[in-house]
Design a protein around this motif. Structure first.
Motif, PDB file in Angstrom:
ATOM      1  N   LEU A 195      32.448  22.502  51.350  1.00  0.00           N
ATOM      2  CA  LEU A 195      33.104  21.420  52.160  1.00  0.00           C
ATOM      3  C   LEU A 195      34.466  21.280  51.443  1.00  0.00           C
ATOM      4  O   LEU A 195      34.512  21.199  50.418  1.00  0.00           O
ATOM      5  CB  LEU A 195      32.320  19.956  51.945  1.00  0.00           C
ATOM      6  CG  LEU A 195      31.049  19.404  52.666  1.00  0.00           C
ATOM      7  CD1 LEU A 195      30.262  18.428  52.133  1.00  0.00           C
ATOM      8  CD2 LEU A 195      31.540  19.302  54.078  1.00  0.00           C
ATOM      9  N   ALA A 196      35.480  20.969  52.360  1.00  0.00           N
ATOM     10  CA  ALA A 196      36.781  21.055  51.931  1.00  0.00           C
ATOM     11  C   ALA A 196      37.144  19.488  51.273  1.00  0.00           C
ATOM     12  O   ALA A 196      37.890  19.265  50.280  1.00  0.00           O
ATOM     13  CB  ALA A 196      37.952  21.091  52.786  1.00  0.00           C
ATOM     14  N   ALA A 197      36.166  18.510  51.879  1.00  0.00           N
ATOM     15  CA  ALA A 197      36.149  17.208  51.331  1.00  0.00           C
ATOM     16  C   ALA A 197      35.224  16.964  50.094  1.00  0.00           C
ATOM     17  O   ALA A 197      34.002  17.218  50.203  1.00  0.00           O
ATOM     18  CB  ALA A 197      35.655  16.026  52.415  1.00  0.00           C
ATOM     19  N   PRO A 198      35.778  16.808  48.965  1.00  0.00           N
ATOM     20  CA  PRO A 198      34.960  17.047  47.596  1.00  0.00           C
ATOM     21  C   PRO A 198      34.103  15.619  47.563  1.00  0.00           C
ATOM     22  O   PRO A 198      34.423  14.522  47.973  1.00  0.00           O
ATOM     23  CB  PRO A 198      36.116  16.772  46.543  1.00  0.00           C
ATOM     24  CG  PRO A 198      37.398  16.243  47.084  1.00  0.00           C
ATOM     25  CD  PRO A 198      37.108  16.399  48.690  1.00  0.00           C
ATOM     26  N   GLY A 199      33.171  15.823  46.458  1.00  0.00           N
ATOM     27  CA  GLY A 199      32.586  14.666  46.120  1.00  0.00           C
ATOM     28  C   GLY A 199      31.076  14.328  46.818  1.00  0.00           C
ATOM     29  O   GLY A 199      30.854  14.752  48.010  1.00  0.00           O
TER      30      GLY A 199
END
Length: 457
Positions: free
Chosen positions: A259-263
């Motif tokens: 995922l490019a969106a972290p966390g």
């Protein structure tokens, strides 16, 4: 309410932001000869005259007597429905509506997934639209995410993905699926109390044929238990995150690291999006590979890059202390200087302070209207990291430069709104980006707003 119900009525519009302008434009298209009154700030009068010379413009906030002269007031979302003047006018017979309510009134048969939540609603909405489009579905993405619904009035889509703030959930009409990503304390200045905020958020359940909620929040589960068609995400029997993967039950579907969106919270947002598609009968397993091409939204844990030997992360959308903690969790194991503080809404910073006692950041820079209150709480708890107090964002960035290790992270995750110094969180994020030495193009607008995909016969 529909536009025809406004014909030949005394109508006022309150607010001249983007929502207000969308209402004005739609009213002029549908009811071109109707007299209209606009309530706006003194600073907006000239722009309003240039926008619509036929408007009767009243500068300043109207009182109950002024509002009571109108049959209908169309208000912008940021204006609290609990203002005493509005409540008094309503008691006298003035009807309140909004651009959101008017769109739903005009589109009773639209296939709608509406998303709300304290945090995660924008990313989840954008993910649902992105994944649906990957399946070839002509999909609209609009609402609180940055595109008023009335700007798409008269256009068609096979699926409408609509983000609703707590200001708007009570304005929605009947819809196929409501999604609640999370529920924490926020916007107490608008709603007046935590209880009313929660109740307003959950008004979405009343109009949703199916309701999808975060199964990791016991309070949310308890409050929505009575819904006849409630579904959950985040728990092992459905879409959830475990051992570094997004899973459907026991099946590993997608590597969270891709995922490019972290966390972890963004992986959970992806679970919500996949569960939403599945709930409305789409092939979520087939859509899941498209998670790899989703572009993270600006100002939401947005990695700006490396400059001057530090890594910079823009999380300006963070307006609660719990959102700041989620941002720090996503950067676990790295030396992080976090910039916190802004407009003071009286939120409780105790969870943040307690977390910093057990797992402190590398340094904490407090700023803005509530910076002093946050600093005092951190010092009283004897947090074992440098705690600094400055006045503004520019000073906070300079302090972070002086305190952050080489190759460390400088994170803007304020945990508070921006209104003490900025017009909105986006302006705050853009200034942070500029202060860090990055071009404004790096914090451009949200991808995918509007309608995309091939129309179906």
């Amino acid at each position: 309410m529909r536009f025809d119900e406004l014909r030949d009525r005394r109508v006022a519009i309150w607010g001249f932001g983007r929502e207000g302008r969308a209402v004005l434009k739609a009213l002029r298209e549908r009811l071109p000869s109707q007299p209209l009154t606009l309530f706006c700030s003194a600073a907006e009068v000239d722009a309003a005259r240039a926008f619509d010379a036929a408007l009767h413009i009243v500068a300043g906030e109207p009182d109950a007597a002024t509002l009571g002269r109108f049959d209908v007031v169309v208000k912008s979302p940021g204006i609290s429905a609990y203002k005493p003047a509005l409540l008094a006018a309503r008691a006298q017979g003035t009807r309140l509506t909004s651009g959101t309510a008017l769109w739903f009134g005009e589109n009773p048969d639209a296939r709608v997934i509406a998303v709300t939540g304290t945090k995660g609603k924008s990313t989840t909405s954008a993910l649902i639209a992105h994944l649906a489009r990957a399946l070839g579905v002509r999909t609209a993405l609009a609402g609180n995410i940055g595109l008023p619904l009335l700007e798409l009035l008269g256009q068609s889509a096979d699926l409408w993905v609509i983000e609703l703030s707590s200001f708007q959930t009570g304005e929605a009409g009947p819809l196929e699926l409501g999604v609640v990503t999370s529920l924490y304390e926020e916007h107490l200045d608008w709603h007046g109390s935590r209880e009313r905020y929660v109740a307003d958020k959950l008004k979405l359940a009343d109009v949703s044929r199916m309701l999808l909620v975060n199964g990791l929040q016991p309070g949310l589960l308890e409050r929505t238990a009575a819904h006849p068609r409630r579904l959950v995400f985040g728990t092992p029997e459905g879409w959830h995150v475990c051992d570094g993967a997004i899973r459907r039950g026991g099946q590993a579907v997608f590597d969270s690291a891709a995922l490019a969106a972290p966390g972890l919270h963004n992986a959970l947002n992806a679970c919500a999006a996949l569960a939403a598609l599945e709930a409305v009968g789409m092939d979520a397993l087939a859509a899941a590979p498209a998670l790899a091409t989703f572009r993270p939204l600006p100002h939401r844990l947005q990695p700006l890059g490396e400059h001057e030997g530090w890594h910079w992360v823009n999380d300006s959308i963070s307006t609660t202390p719990l959102a700041t903690l989620a941002a720090l969790e996503s950067l676990h194991g790295r030396a992080v200087t976090v910039l916190v503080g802004g407009h003071d809404r009286g939120l409780d910073w105790t969870p943040f302070v307690e977390a910093m006692r057990t797992a402190p950041a590398h340094a904490i820079v407090c700023m803005g209207a509530n910076g002093g209150r946050i600093e005092a709480a951190l010092r009283a708890a004897a947090v074992a990291c440098p705690v600094l107090l400055v006045n503004d964002l520019a000073s906070a960035v300079e302090a972070a430069r002086a305190r952050t290790l080489a190759h460390g992270v400088i994170l803007l995750s304020p945990g508070a709104p921006s209104f003490d110094q900025f017009r909105d969180y986006a302006e705050r994020g853009r200034q942070f980006s500029a202060l860090a030495g990055f071009e404004a193009t790096g914090v451009a607008g949200i991808d995918g707003l509007g309608i995309e995909g091939t129309p179906h016969d």
